[in-house]
Every structure is written in structure tokens, then in C-alpha cells.
Design an enzyme around this catalytic site. Sequence first.
Site, short mmCIF file in Angstrom:
data_model
loop_
_atom_site.label_atom_id
_atom_site.label_comp_id
_atom_site.label_asym_id
_atom_site.label_seq_id
_atom_site.Cartn_x
_atom_site.Cartn_y
_atom_site.Cartn_z
N HIS A 104 0.86 -1.20 0.00
CA HIS A 104 0.00 0.00 0.00
C HIS A 104 0.90 1.25 0.00
O HIS A 104 1.97 1.24 0.61
CB HIS A 104 -0.91 -0.01 1.23
CG HIS A 104 -1.98 1.04 1.14
ND1 HIS A 104 -1.74 2.35 1.44
CD2 HIS A 104 -3.27 0.97 0.72
CE1 HIS A 104 -2.86 3.05 1.23
NE2 HIS A 104 -3.80 2.23 0.80
N GLU A 178 -3.83 1.92 -7.28
CA GLU A 178 -4.15 3.02 -6.37
C GLU A 178 -3.22 4.20 -6.64
O GLU A 178 -2.13 4.28 -6.04
CB GLU A 178 -3.98 2.57 -4.91
CG GLU A 178 -4.95 1.50 -4.49
CD GLU A 178 -5.32 1.60 -3.00
OE1 GLU A 178 -6.49 1.36 -2.69
OE2 GLU A 178 -4.47 1.94 -2.17
P1 13P Z 1 -9.58 6.32 0.28
O1 13P Z 1 -10.73 5.55 -0.33
O2 13P Z 1 -9.87 6.83 1.65
O3 13P Z 1 -9.06 7.37 -0.65
O4 13P Z 1 -8.38 5.27 0.48
C1 13P Z 1 -8.06 4.43 -0.58
C2 13P Z 1 -7.09 3.43 -0.11
O5 13P Z 1 -5.98 3.77 0.25
C3 13P Z 1 -7.51 2.02 -0.06
O6 13P Z 1 -6.45 1.18 0.18
#
Ligand code: 13P
Length: 266
Positions: A104, A178
Amino acid sequence: MPVKSQKRNFIIAGNWKMNPDSLADAKTIFAAISRKARSARHTVVVLAPPAPFLSAGASRSGRAGTAACLAIQDVSEHVSGAFTGSVSARQARSAGAEYAIIGHSERRKAGDTDMIVSQKVRQALDAGLRTIVCVGETERDPHAHYLRTVREQILAVVGALDKKQVRSLTHSLIVAYEPVWAVGKSYDTAPKPSDIHEMSIYIKKVIAESLGKKIGIKIPVLYGGSVDLENSKAILKDGGIDGLLVGRQSLDSKDFGGMIDYADSL
Ligand code: 13P
């Protein structure tokens, strides 16, 4: 996924990060989302609570129509030993996790290099965890160098796998796109579905080039970064992805439940 139908089979995953503050609150959210998960016919629901709340979550199986599956938010790159504060993949598995989130951006920011991420992925796979590897650029530059960042992040992981891990990869590896610039921002920051679609194709292509077309096509790609109930619909419908990795809104059982319902209706 096992359900046979024309419907699309999505994975809707929630990353609670360092929330909520209490076990009591965690139990309330688990209960509400597990009810939703049980009524879903085609959608697998995954919840990643903080590690101390793992065993309080009722994970039963990795199939649609069952309680929500559990994920650990990170694992150690080591098997076991003198690593104070770390949680091993085997411990997470034994506490009920079926999935692991690795790489992450918040872990990468705290020091996880591509090399460490690849070691953690190997630990997670060896422990029998389905592994959600997060990739994503910090900014979208006009020369599309961001594609190279994503490519390098993926190749660092798949290039470090042994033959046995590669053989079971279509079942055990999931990639979450992401983009760091869209994580934790306002909900209109999320990229357009067409941009997400493009990246999903690119990710599958990079995996296909490294491990073969058959594997590349089958690896699910999720999208995460400022997803709410409203923008989730267009992303699920037109984003060319296999599901979502939701942060803040996964603690709101009503809105997260709405995403599960919508995914299940597609
Ligand atoms: P948000 O949906 O709060 O932007 O976070 C996304 C995330 O990091 C999921 O792993």
C-alpha cells in the site's frame, strides 16, 4: 470465482487502515457488512481491519454469498523471529485472514521499497493468503512516465516469484491500482473510468509480457483511491476493473453496502 452466471464477479474490498478506535465499533461494522456480504450473489466482500481486530471478524470462506472475508493490511517480510511489532503472514492466516494487502502507498511511504514489497508478497503467498498488491504513481506527468513506475512496481513483484508461486497465481494474486495522488482526497479527485480502464489493460499487459497471456488476462485488477458510493458506480460499470479497494467509505456500512449491492447488480 465459483458462481456460474452471465453476471460480473466483483471483489469489493475495504481497507480500514488505522480505524476504528475500538473493538466494539469494529464489531458493529463487521456485523453490518457481513449481512450485506451474505446477501451478495456474485460479489466477494473483503475487509481489512487493523490486525488486533482480525479474530473478531467472522470470516468463513472466499466465496460470494458468505460472510465477508478478512484481510491483513500488511505482513512482515520475514517468516518469524525477533521482529518486535511485526505480524507474520502465517500469524495473519492463523487469525482468520484469507487475503493480504501488500505494498500500500502508505506502507511504501513508511519505507517499503519494491524489494521489500516483493519479499512480503512471497511471504503472503507462501502462507496461503490471496495477495492484493497495490501499485500506483505519485503523479501523472504529461510524458506518461507514470506508466514506467507502475510497470516497475509490478515487475518487481512477479519477477521475484518462484515456479510454484507462479503456478497458483491466477487464484492468489490481485493487483490494486491506487494512484497515490487520488488516495485520501476529495471524491471528485478519482480518475475517470476511461483512465482506470486504460490502466487496467496496461497492468494486465505488463503481467502477460512477464508471465504469459493466460495469467495476465486472469489476474483481477481493483481500483482504489477516493471511491465513494456515487463515483463507484461509473468506475465499476465502465472502469474495466474487477472490483474496488475502498478506504474511508469502507467504514460507512451504508455506503459500502451500497457499493456491494451495485456491484452485485451488474
Ligand atoms: P480512500 O478511499 O480513503 O481514498 O483510500 C483508498 C485506499 O488507500 C484504499 O487502500
